[in-house]
Design an enzyme around this catalytic site. Structure first.
Site, PDB file in Angstrom:
ATOM      1  N   GLY A   6       0.819  -1.203   0.000  1.00 55.48           N
ATOM      2  CA  GLY A   6       0.000   0.000   0.000  1.00 55.48           C
ATOM      3  C   GLY A   6       0.854   1.255   0.000  1.00 55.48           C
ATOM      4  O   GLY A   6       1.954   1.276   0.555  1.00 55.48           O
ATOM      5  N   ARG A  69       0.552  -4.665  -4.889  1.00 62.12           N
ATOM      6  CA  ARG A  69       0.570  -5.691  -3.844  1.00 62.12           C
ATOM      7  C   ARG A  69       0.912  -7.036  -4.479  1.00 62.12           C
ATOM      8  O   ARG A  69       0.210  -7.500  -5.373  1.00 62.12           O
ATOM      9  CB  ARG A  69      -0.777  -5.760  -3.135  1.00 62.12           C
ATOM     10  CG  ARG A  69      -1.127  -4.495  -2.345  1.00 62.12           C
ATOM     11  CD  ARG A  69      -2.386  -4.683  -1.515  1.00 62.12           C
ATOM     12  NE  ARG A  69      -2.800  -3.458  -0.846  1.00 62.12           N
ATOM     13  CZ  ARG A  69      -2.317  -3.041   0.329  1.00 62.12           C
ATOM     14  NH1 ARG A  69      -1.395  -3.759   0.938  1.00 62.12           N
ATOM     15  NH2 ARG A  69      -2.756  -1.917   0.881  1.00 62.12           N
ATOM     16  N   ASP A 131       0.108   1.558   9.327  1.00 62.96           N
ATOM     17  CA  ASP A 131      -0.375   0.757  10.456  1.00 62.96           C
ATOM     18  C   ASP A 131       0.595   0.722  11.628  1.00 62.96           C
ATOM     19  O   ASP A 131       0.221   0.305  12.726  1.00 62.96           O
ATOM     20  CB  ASP A 131      -0.660  -0.678  10.005  1.00 62.96           C
ATOM     21  CG  ASP A 131      -1.817  -0.759   9.036  1.00 62.96           C
ATOM     22  OD1 ASP A 131      -2.777   0.009   9.194  1.00 62.96           O
ATOM     23  OD2 ASP A 131      -1.758  -1.587   8.100  1.00 62.96           O
ATOM     24  N   GLY A 174      -6.818  -0.453   9.639  1.00 64.12           N
ATOM     25  CA  GLY A 174      -6.107  -1.322  10.565  1.00 64.12           C
ATOM     26  C   GLY A 174      -6.809  -2.657  10.700  1.00 64.12           C
ATOM     27  O   GLY A 174      -7.711  -2.800  11.518  1.00 64.12           O
ATOM     28  N   GLU A 226     -10.903  -1.070  11.495  1.00 69.60           N
ATOM     29  CA  GLU A 226     -11.653  -1.923  10.567  1.00 69.60           C
ATOM     30  C   GLU A 226     -11.527  -3.402  10.922  1.00 69.60           C
ATOM     31  O   GLU A 226     -12.364  -4.218  10.523  1.00 69.60           O
ATOM     32  CB  GLU A 226     -11.193  -1.685   9.125  1.00 69.60           C
ATOM     33  CG  GLU A 226      -9.720  -1.941   8.890  1.00 69.60           C
ATOM     34  CD  GLU A 226      -9.273  -1.531   7.496  1.00 69.60           C
ATOM     35  OE1 GLU A 226     -10.132  -1.478   6.589  1.00 69.60           O
ATOM     36  OE2 GLU A 226      -8.070  -1.273   7.302  1.00 69.60           O
ATOM     37  N   GLN A 278      -6.628   8.348   4.306  1.00 68.94           N
ATOM     38  CA  GLN A 278      -5.605   8.188   5.337  1.00 68.94           C
ATOM     39  C   GLN A 278      -4.229   7.868   4.755  1.00 68.94           C
ATOM     40  O   GLN A 278      -3.212   8.033   5.427  1.00 68.94           O
ATOM     41  CB  GLN A 278      -6.021   7.080   6.320  1.00 68.94           C
ATOM     42  CG  GLN A 278      -7.257   7.420   7.126  1.00 68.94           C
ATOM     43  CD  GLN A 278      -7.908   6.194   7.737  1.00 68.94           C
ATOM     44  OE1 GLN A 278      -7.556   5.783   8.836  1.00 68.94           O
ATOM     45  NE2 GLN A 278      -8.867   5.612   7.037  1.00 68.94           N
TER      46      GLN A 278
END
Length: 353
Positions: A6, A69, A131, A174, A226, A278
């Site tokens: 990400g 990814r 994170d 998260g 989340e 975010q």
């Protein structure tokens, strides 16, 4: 160098830090950038980066190289043409005669970096993720910028929540860890914080809301990760939990909790999901400094031939650790940590008691 997984706000700032330090350390250096992370390394999709490429990018979010990814679990599986992905990456590395590969990435990216290290490639990695869940470093670059954005979202919700006398739920990124939710929740003046490491009880959440009502508060703010789960879900086996989450009737945990609160209390509940905002925008000053320091240290490791290490920050000092010490390990929030205790002392509820 490559950026994997990400995106986040300080990727460009970190690459700039690496490049500027290398240009200062060497009279001549070639920096190759692979497009879209490990995919570029697999399929020889790269470009030679020049000094001008690193000019003016300290404040730019995203990544000038692009990212993708490439799940670690699939790295040992053949690609769509039946080719061995690891062998493809090794072949590109050797064909270009690289001295070192700099990997900027999160948990999965670090596992792949460690795999390439085991295969004989010279690797230096840097800890990237909003994170903040990489083991071995106090913080990751991108984290504080994401906290700022999530906190701003909570700040904005406060005014409308107070105006309407509602319960507002803000869902923060998260899946497995709650660092971002914890910091943003405290910074944003949340009343209830729900994170994966502390399974919640809907009855405890309701009690916390009613306690605020009895004290005269017209509204409440719940900040939920989340990946937050109930105590009932946490008690299930991994397989049972996966099946239950797959059959969830709601878009996410925030909507599920909101529906439960509304059904039990009759209070109006609204859900806000900042989502990928975010990850976006410019890095804040803290991350610009951190990224510059991490990048400079990565260049120093390269110049000293110290490969197989990840650059980290510990006690505000930039250092490095063996990559194998971090790869595959999550840094989670300790439910008994001082920051959780301090949040409870401030009157925040974690929905568990």
């Amino acid at each position: 160098m490559l950026t994997s997984g990400g995106d986040c706000q300080a990727l460009n700032a970190t690459m700039r830090g690496i490049a500027k330090a290398l240009y200062n350390l060497y009279d001549s250096v070639d920096i190759v950038g692979f497009r879209d992370g490990y995919r570029g390394l697999m399929y020889e999709d790269y470009r030679l980066l020049l000094k001008n490429d690193f000019s003016g990018i300290l404040t730019q979010g995203g990544t000038l190289l692009g990212t993708s990814r490439q799940p670690f679990k699939q790295m040992t599986q053949p690609d769509e043409n039946g080719n061995n992905k690891v062998e493809l990456m090794k072949a590109t590395y050797r064909k270009l005669g690289l001295d070192c590969l700099c990997v900027l990435g999160g948990n999965g990216s670090q596992k792949t970096a460690n795999l390439l290290r085991q295969e004989g490639l010279n690797i230096v990695s840097l800890p990237k993720t909003i994170d903040n869940d990489l083991f071995g470093t106090d913080e990751t670059f991108g984290f504080q910028s994401a906290v700022e954005i999530a906190s701003n979202a909570i700040d904005c919700i406060h005014t409308t929540a107070a105006s309407h006398g509602r319960v507002f739920i803000v869902e923060v990124m998260g899946h497995k860890v709650g660092w971002l939710t914890l910091y943003a929740g405290i910074a944003g003046g949340a009343d209830i914080i729900l994170i994966p490491e502390i399974p919640y009880d809907i009855k405890a959440i309701i009690e916390a809301l009613q306690k605020r009502q009895r004290a005269g508060s017209r509204f409440s703010i719940i900040v939920v990760a989340e990946g937050a789960i109930s105590k009932e879900t946490a008690a299930l086996s991994k397989k049972e939990r996966k099946t239950k989450l797959a059959s969830r009737r709601y878009p996410s945990v925030a909507y599920e909790i909101g529906a439960e609160i509304q059904a039990i209390t009759g209070q109006e509940v609204r859900v806000t999901v900042p989502g990928h905002t975010q990850r976006g925008g410019a890095p804040n000053p803290y991350d610009r400094v951190l990224s510059s320091r991490l990048g400079a240290r990565a260049a120093k490791l390269i110049s000293e031939g110290r490969f197989g290490e990840m650059v980290v920050i510990r006690n505000n000092e930039i250092t490095s650790i063996p990559l194998e010490e971090s790869a595959g390990k999550l840094k989670t929030v300790d439910p008994n940590s001082s920051i959780v205790e301090e949040a409870r002392l401030l009157g925040l509820s974690f929905g568990d008691r």
